[in-house]
Design an enzyme around this catalytic site. Structure first.
Site, PDB file in Angstrom:
ATOM      1  N   SER A 163       0.841  -1.186   0.000  1.00 20.06           N
ATOM      2  CA  SER A 163       0.000   0.000   0.000  1.00 20.06           C
ATOM      3  C   SER A 163       0.887   1.251   0.000  1.00 20.06           C
ATOM      4  O   SER A 163       1.641   1.469  -0.942  1.00 20.06           O
ATOM      5  CB  SER A 163      -0.956  -0.045   1.204  1.00 20.06           C
ATOM      6  OG  SER A 163      -2.014   0.861   1.069  1.00 20.06           O
ATOM      7  N   ASP A 248      -9.008  -5.617  -4.492  1.00 21.87           N
ATOM      8  CA  ASP A 248      -8.637  -4.213  -4.360  1.00 21.87           C
ATOM      9  C   ASP A 248      -9.602  -3.387  -5.216  1.00 21.87           C
ATOM     10  O   ASP A 248     -10.236  -3.906  -6.139  1.00 21.87           O
ATOM     11  CB  ASP A 248      -7.198  -3.995  -4.841  1.00 21.87           C
ATOM     12  CG  ASP A 248      -6.167  -4.093  -3.720  1.00 21.87           C
ATOM     13  OD1 ASP A 248      -6.366  -3.430  -2.690  1.00 21.87           O
ATOM     14  OD2 ASP A 248      -5.169  -4.823  -3.889  1.00 21.87           O
ATOM     15  N   HIS A 280      -7.304  -6.104   0.008  1.00 22.33           N
ATOM     16  CA  HIS A 280      -6.153  -5.241   0.275  1.00 22.33           C
ATOM     17  C   HIS A 280      -5.386  -5.676   1.529  1.00 22.33           C
ATOM     18  O   HIS A 280      -4.192  -5.379   1.656  1.00 22.33           O
ATOM     19  CB  HIS A 280      -6.650  -3.802   0.442  1.00 22.33           C
ATOM     20  CG  HIS A 280      -5.579  -2.766   0.467  1.00 22.33           C
ATOM     21  ND1 HIS A 280      -4.998  -2.254  -0.674  1.00 22.33           N
ATOM     22  CD2 HIS A 280      -4.967  -2.136   1.512  1.00 22.33           C
ATOM     23  CE1 HIS A 280      -4.087  -1.358  -0.341  1.00 22.33           C
ATOM     24  NE2 HIS A 280      -4.046  -1.260   0.974  1.00 22.33           N
TER      25      HIS A 280
END
Length: 309
Positions: A163, A248, A280
């Site tokens: 991320s 995602d 995610h």
């Protein structure tokens, strides 16, 4: 914020989105289809905490190693049972949208990687509002230079970021290492569910503690920087794996695919992988599992590169 978007409506899909939709696109927990937002984040945190406690209890480690003079300039190193000066290192940079996360709850991959002979370093950095993006990039840069200087006989340093951590790892492609005392033996990048163009972030809740203006976002966007000033790969054989989870958001998919395409155009040895049926958070906490597809991708890449052709 709307003024920043005026006049450029046709250039990218995010510029056509309402503020509400853009917020949703950059809220990863809202795309956690299996557990829902709160449970997904709670599970992510719990598994990270448990994995870190287990790693510290069972693996030889050096904790809170200073890589600089700042209070936040610390990293943890976990070693395999057979210690050698010529180990491959996986350096993990955790996510949290540059405003949450900690090395003290991020040792997901330590057990399966150290069991196979890979040392793992987890890098801390000063999250917002204490740290600016420029400062975070500088911290990660210095941490990698430090590792190279401490372990000059390493068999390769492999960067893995998740991320916001994938963004920080990607920023290392822009570093002039000659200014930092040591050119690291970078042998691979695993960029997991990252953000590589920060302009959309300006228009979301994420920017509240970051306080970025447009210039900050552009200066710290590896996608934009590499497009404006193409950088030749330091090692054309260095693999760049751009990875995203099936669950995602579409914007995270777009960011990953466009960054991968830009790397390919620039001559980097890049590949793109969408991991099936993970969101995610699952995409990274499943690194606790030795048979997980991403764990195996990382190990295969490291040992292919370490052993040479």
């Amino acid at each position: 914020m709307d003024a920043l978007r005026e006049g450029r409506q046709g250039e990218a899909p995010w510029k056509k989105m309402s503020e509400e939709e853009l917020e949703k696109q950059y809220s990863p927990s809202r795309w956690a289809v299996r557990l829902g937002a709160e449970e997904a984040m709670r599970t992510f945190s719990e598994i990270g905490n448990e994995a870190t406690k287990r790693a510290r209890a069972t693996r030889r480690s050096l904790l809170d190693v200073p890589y600089g003079d700042g209070e936040g300039d610390k990293l943890d190193i976990y070693f395999p049972d057979l210690v050698s000066e010529a180990l491959p290192f996986l350096v993990f940079i955790y996510g949290g949208f540059w405003q949450s996360g900690s090395k003290d709850e991020s040792a997901y991959m330590v057990e399966p990687l150290t069991a196979q002979g890979v040392a793992v370093a987890i890098v801390a950095y000063d999250i917002a509002p204490k740290g600016t993006l420029d400062h975070m990039v500088d911290q990660v840069t210095r941490s990698i230079s430090f590792l190279q200087q401490q372990y000059p006989c390493n068999e390769g340093i492999y960067l893995c970021g998740h991320s916001a951590g994938a963004h920080l790892a990607a920023m290392m492609l822009l570093v002039n290492w000659t200014k930092h005392g040591a050119t690291p033996n970078l042998k691979g990048f695993f960029l997991v569910s990252g953000v590589y163009n920060l302009e959309p972030i300006l228009h979301t809740y994420v920017n509240a503690p970051l306080l970025m203006v447009l210039e900050d976002a552009r200066r710290n966007s590896p996608q934009l920087c590499l497009e404006v000033t193409p950088t030749q790969p330091m090692d054309p054989a260095c693999p760049m794996l751009v990875i995203v989870g099936q669950h995602d958001s579409p914007e995270f998919h777009r960011q990953s695919r466009e960054f991968y395409q830009m790397l390919r155009r620039g001559g980097w040895r890049a590949s793109f992988r969408e991991l099936h049926d993970v969101d995610h958070f699952e995409i990274i906490w499943k690194l606790t599992q030795k048979d997980y597809v991403l764990t195996q991708i990382i190990l295969k890449t490291i040992f292919q590169e370490s052993n040479g052709p």
